[in-house]
Design a protein around this motif. Structure first.
Motif, PDB file in Angstrom:
ATOM      1  N   SER A 217       0.828  -1.212   0.000  1.00 35.48           N
ATOM      2  CA  SER A 217       0.000   0.000   0.000  1.00 35.48           C
ATOM      3  C   SER A 217       0.860   1.259   0.000  1.00 35.48           C
ATOM      4  CB  SER A 217      -0.936  -0.012   1.205  1.00 35.48           C
ATOM      5  OG  SER A 217      -0.230   0.387   2.353  1.00 35.48           O
TER       6      SER A 217
ATOM      7  N   SER B  96      -2.480  -1.346  -7.174  1.00 35.14           N
ATOM      8  CA  SER B  96      -2.376  -1.541  -5.729  1.00 35.14           C
ATOM      9  C   SER B  96      -3.532  -2.360  -5.169  1.00 35.14           C
ATOM     10  CB  SER B  96      -2.292  -0.174  -5.065  1.00 35.14           C
ATOM     11  OG  SER B  96      -2.429  -0.281  -3.698  1.00 35.14           O
TER      12      SER B  96
ATOM     13  N   PHE C 137     -23.012 -12.353  -7.551  1.00 35.69           N
ATOM     14  CA  PHE C 137     -23.539 -11.128  -6.926  1.00 35.69           C
ATOM     15  C   PHE C 137     -22.718  -9.903  -7.370  1.00 35.69           C
ATOM     16  CE2 PHE C 137     -24.235  -9.150  -2.425  1.00 35.69           C
ATOM     17  CZ  PHE C 137     -25.221  -8.327  -2.923  1.00 35.69           C
ATOM     18  N   PHE C 138     -21.406 -10.019  -7.259  1.00 30.80           N
ATOM     19  CA  PHE C 138     -20.522  -8.911  -7.632  1.00 30.80           C
ATOM     20  C   PHE C 138     -20.583  -8.660  -9.136  1.00 30.80           C
ATOM     21  CE2 PHE C 138     -17.363  -7.763  -4.181  1.00 30.80           C
ATOM     22  CZ  PHE C 138     -18.192  -8.168  -3.152  1.00 30.80           C
TER      23      PHE C 138
ATOM     24  N   PHE D  98     -21.821  -5.163 -10.889  1.00 36.45           N
ATOM     25  CA  PHE D  98     -20.880  -4.315 -11.625  1.00 36.45           C
ATOM     26  C   PHE D  98     -21.174  -4.289 -13.117  1.00 36.45           C
ATOM     27  CE2 PHE D  98     -18.594  -3.898  -7.715  1.00 36.45           C
ATOM     28  CZ  PHE D  98     -18.147  -2.596  -7.817  1.00 36.45           C
TER      29      PHE D  98
ATOM     30  N   ASP E 253     -25.936   9.036  -7.649  1.00 37.34           N
ATOM     31  CA  ASP E 253     -26.709   9.730  -6.632  1.00 37.34           C
ATOM     32  C   ASP E 253     -27.577  10.848  -7.203  1.00 37.34           C
ATOM     33  OD1 ASP E 253     -25.130  12.043  -6.870  1.00 37.34           O
ATOM     34  OD2 ASP E 253     -23.603  11.065  -5.657  1.00 37.34           O
TER      35      ASP E 253
ATOM     36  N   GLY F 132     -22.524  -8.425   0.863  1.00 38.10           N
ATOM     37  CA  GLY F 132     -23.321  -7.246   0.517  1.00 38.10           C
ATOM     38  C   GLY F 132     -22.617  -5.966   0.929  1.00 38.10           C
TER      39      GLY F 132
ATOM     40  N   PHE G  40     -19.348  -5.659   1.433  1.00 33.03           N
ATOM     41  CA  PHE G  40     -18.160  -5.506   0.591  1.00 33.03           C
ATOM     42  C   PHE G  40     -18.548  -4.919  -0.764  1.00 33.03           C
ATOM     43  CE2 PHE G  40     -16.085  -8.458   3.548  1.00 33.03           C
ATOM     44  CZ  PHE G  40     -14.857  -7.828   3.669  1.00 33.03           C
ATOM     45  N   LEU G  41     -19.671  -5.373  -1.285  1.00 27.33           N
ATOM     46  CA  LEU G  41     -20.136  -4.861  -2.578  1.00 27.33           C
ATOM     47  C   LEU G  41     -20.436  -3.367  -2.472  1.00 27.33           C
ATOM     48  CD1 LEU G  41     -20.764  -5.555  -5.442  1.00 27.33           C
ATOM     49  CD2 LEU G  41     -23.058  -6.196  -4.765  1.00 27.33           C
TER      50      LEU G  41
ATOM     51  N   PHE H  52     -17.260  -1.533  -2.649  1.00 29.80           N
ATOM     52  CA  PHE H  52     -16.660  -1.450  -3.991  1.00 29.80           C
ATOM     53  C   PHE H  52     -17.441  -0.490  -4.890  1.00 29.80           C
ATOM     54  CE2 PHE H  52     -14.520  -5.516  -2.916  1.00 29.80           C
ATOM     55  CZ  PHE H  52     -13.231  -5.095  -3.180  1.00 29.80           C
ATOM     56  N   ILE H  53     -18.756  -0.421  -4.715  1.00 26.97           N
ATOM     57  CA  ILE H  53     -19.555   0.520  -5.506  1.00 26.97           C
ATOM     58  C   ILE H  53     -19.144   1.952  -5.171  1.00 26.97           C
ATOM     59  CG2 ILE H  53     -21.878   1.447  -5.860  1.00 26.97           C
ATOM     60  CD1 ILE H  53     -22.923  -1.432  -5.496  1.00 26.97           C
TER      61      ILE H  53
ATOM     62  N   ARG I 237     -16.454   2.943  -3.829  1.00 28.10           N
ATOM     63  CA  ARG I 237     -15.076   3.177  -4.244  1.00 28.10           C
ATOM     64  C   ARG I 237     -14.977   3.429  -5.751  1.00 28.10           C
ATOM     65  NH1 ARG I 237      -9.520   0.323  -2.340  1.00 28.10           N
ATOM     66  NH2 ARG I 237      -8.258   1.201  -3.979  1.00 28.10           N
ATOM     67  N   SER I 238     -15.764   2.669  -6.532  1.00 25.69           N
ATOM     68  CA  SER I 238     -15.680   2.842  -7.985  1.00 25.69           C
ATOM     69  C   SER I 238     -16.320   4.157  -8.426  1.00 25.69           C
ATOM     70  CB  SER I 238     -16.331   1.658  -8.704  1.00 25.69           C
ATOM     71  OG  SER I 238     -17.731   1.790  -8.659  1.00 25.69           O
ATOM     72  N   GLN I 239     -17.317   4.644  -7.664  1.00 27.34           N
ATOM     73  CA  GLN I 239     -17.990   5.888  -8.039  1.00 27.34           C
ATOM     74  C   GLN I 239     -17.235   7.121  -7.545  1.00 27.34           C
ATOM     75  OE1 GLN I 239     -20.949   6.107  -9.976  1.00 27.34           O
ATOM     76  NE2 GLN I 239     -20.332   3.999 -10.324  1.00 27.34           N
ATOM     77  N   TYR I 240     -16.625   7.020  -6.370  1.00 26.49           N
ATOM     78  CA  TYR I 240     -15.963   8.193  -5.791  1.00 26.49           C
ATOM     79  C   TYR I 240     -14.548   7.840  -5.348  1.00 26.49           C
ATOM     80  CZ  TYR I 240     -20.934   9.105  -5.408  1.00 26.49           C
ATOM     81  OH  TYR I 240     -22.267   9.214  -5.668  1.00 26.49           O
TER      82      TYR I 240
ATOM     83  N   TRP J 101     -23.436  14.574  -0.960  1.00 29.62           N
ATOM     84  CA  TRP J 101     -23.499  13.461  -1.908  1.00 29.62           C
ATOM     85  C   TRP J 101     -22.107  13.106  -2.382  1.00 29.62           C
ATOM     86  CZ3 TRP J 101     -27.731  10.785  -2.107  1.00 29.62           C
ATOM     87  CH2 TRP J 101     -28.936  11.418  -1.740  1.00 29.62           C
ATOM     88  N   GLY J 102     -21.813  11.829  -2.239  1.00 26.63           N
ATOM     89  CA  GLY J 102     -20.479  11.392  -2.644  1.00 26.63           C
ATOM     90  C   GLY J 102     -19.413  11.871  -1.687  1.00 26.63           C
TER      91      GLY J 102
ATOM     92  N   LEU K  12      -8.737  -3.045   2.645  1.00 27.95           N
ATOM     93  CA  LEU K  12      -9.725  -2.238   1.921  1.00 27.95           C
ATOM     94  C   LEU K  12     -10.029  -0.931   2.635  1.00 27.95           C
ATOM     95  CD1 LEU K  12     -12.243  -4.920   0.662  1.00 27.95           C
ATOM     96  CD2 LEU K  12     -10.579  -3.652  -0.673  1.00 27.95           C
TER      97      LEU K  12
ATOM     98  N   LEU L  36      -5.843   0.680   4.091  1.00 30.72           N
ATOM     99  CA  LEU L  36      -4.671   0.809   3.215  1.00 30.72           C
ATOM    100  C   LEU L  36      -5.039   1.185   1.786  1.00 30.72           C
ATOM    101  CD1 LEU L  36      -2.787  -2.413   4.346  1.00 30.72           C
ATOM    102  CD2 LEU L  36      -2.395  -0.111   5.164  1.00 30.72           C
TER     103      LEU L  36
ATOM    104  N   LYS M 180      -5.079   2.677  -1.608  1.00 36.81           N
ATOM    105  CA  LYS M 180      -4.132   3.483  -2.388  1.00 36.81           C
ATOM    106  C   LYS M 180      -4.536   3.434  -3.852  1.00 36.81           C
ATOM    107  CE  LYS M 180      -1.163   5.617   0.154  1.00 36.81           C
ATOM    108  NZ  LYS M 180      -1.854   5.369   1.392  1.00 36.81           N
TER     109      LYS M 180
END
Lengths: 156, 237
Positions: free
Chosen positions: A48, A56, A99-100, A104, A125, B54, B56-57, B60-61, B63-66, B164-165, B232, B235, B237
């Motif tokens: 990290s 990473s 699910f993932f 996605f 949003d 759920g 974790f998902l 990730f959502i 994280r991928s959006q913001y 938001w976000g 997650l 750490l 990065k």
């Protein structure tokens, strides 16, 4: 107090005495697995801070998966236990994967959907850009009365 | 017919019946009982994994959006405390595995010692978690109306601009994931104390140690989830 109670069957085979059939792992194996987990924890922290950028996350997840493999395989005994427990475990992982993947597949294709409507980027949003009215479709329906699919290139 | 069987051979608790004390009536033999219990445990663990997946998902959502927001918000978390907790939890997993091994080898004293170390590690984990949580709450990072960016006008709560976000999303996920995980640790402590009491009463032996094994499986799963939570959340990065 040794009970040789062996009535009945287990998985189609006549039952064995209770103290048989248990796999006892050597102490060394447990300590080695613990050592490996410690080393991998250090690796996670170092990765990290190495500044690998977008790779990473992938590396961190790979290291976490290896650690998980050690915990499940040795601490949780799955490697030496009844195979059916492995089936339960890995089918769970399979469904987590579905699910993932489905989620996605949805999120990552929303951009493409809204690009059709003239939107460069659609966020999830409420304050993000809401797709504007689909003008092209409106114009077509008022003119020709029906929506035409675009002509494939080189059709004429 | 059933009444005769009842009166003849099912007077339990006297120890005269020809099966060990730990064997429930509805099982033919210990091995059958054990495999039923362990299969049940694995199915339970499957539901646990699906429940956490759920969250974790959701992570990730967000994280991928913001990505930038997550990157800056996680700086508020102390990766050193997170690392210490990782080591503590993995060590407790080792001692739990060794407790099962000690029971398998009929070493009751060692099993008790290992269970006590596991309980102490679990408590240490919760103490560190408490230190982390209290500083986060002090900084106004608890989501909802406690969040520092909220304003109250005439009794109505309004989120300030940039909600938001904003980092509130990250801390919402942080508190939900580590909170649910922490709840599992607390339940684990209770189960471990129960094992310790039973072990001291001599209820486990190399013939019967299924509860130790199953609580062990649960405890390792708690460790397993933390192995993913730590990189997650702390750490990024």
């Amino acid at each position: 107090m040794s009970h040789e109670y062996v009535k009945g069957y287990v998985k189609g085979q006549p039952a064995k005495p209770a103290h048989e059939g248990h796999h006892v792992m050597p102490l060394k194996t447990y300590l080695a697995v613990f050592g490996a987990l410690m080393v991998l924890t250090v690796v996670t922290v170092l990765v990290s801070q190495a500044g690998l950028g977008s790779a990473s996350l992938a590396v961190a997840m790979l290291v976490a998966l290896i650690k998980a493999g050690f915990v499940v395989g040795y601490f949780m005994h799955l490697k030496y236990d009844v195979r059916f427990y492995s089936f339960v475990f890995f089918s769970t992982i399979l469904f987590v994967g579905i699910f993932f993947l489905m989620t996605f597949a949805d999120i990552n294709t929303r951009d493409a959907m809204s690009a059709e409507w003239g939107n460069k980027r659609m966020k999830l949003d409420a304050q993000a850009n809401v797709p504007p009215k689909p003008k092209k479709i409106e114009a077509r329906s008022s003119g020709a009365g029906e929506i035409k699919a675009p002509e494939p290139a080189g059709a004429k | 017919m059933s009444t005769t069987v009842e009166s003849q051979s099912h007077a339990h608790g006297d120890g005269h019946h020809d099966h060990p004390e730990y064997l429930q009536h509805h099982f033919d033999n210990p091995a059958q009982q054990e495999s039923a219990a362990k299969l049940g445990m694995w199915v339970f663990l499957a539901t646990e994994i699906l429940m956490f997946s759920g969250l974790f998902l959701a992570y990730f959502i967000v994280r991928s959006q913001y990505p930038e927001m997550v990157l800056s918000a996680h700086e508020q978390l102390d990766w050193k405390l997170g690392s210490v907790n990782t080591v503590v939890l993995i060590f407790s997993s080792l001692t739990m595995a060794l407790a099962v091994r000690a029971v398998q080898l009929n070493n009751r004293k060692q099993a008790s010692l290992m269970l006590i170390i596991t309980i102490l590690c679990a408590c240490a984990f919760m103490v560190i978690k408490y230190i982390e949580y209290s500083s986060k709450i002090e900084h106004g990072l608890l989501p909802g109306i406690a969040y520092a960016e909220h304003t109250i006008v005439e009794g109505t709560h309004y989120a300030q601009e940039g909600w938001w976000g904003g980092p509130q999303l990250f801390f919402g996920i942080y508190f939900m994931m580590t909170g649910l995980h922490g709840l599992h640790v607390v339940i684990g402590i209770g189960l471990l104390v129960w094992l310790l009491v039973k072990n001291n009463r001599g209820r486990f032996s190399s013939e019967y140690f299924t509860p130790v094994e199953n609580v062990g499986l649960y405890w390792h799963l708690v460790d397993l989830i933390w192995i993913f939570l730590f990189p997650l959340l702390y750490l990024v990065k």
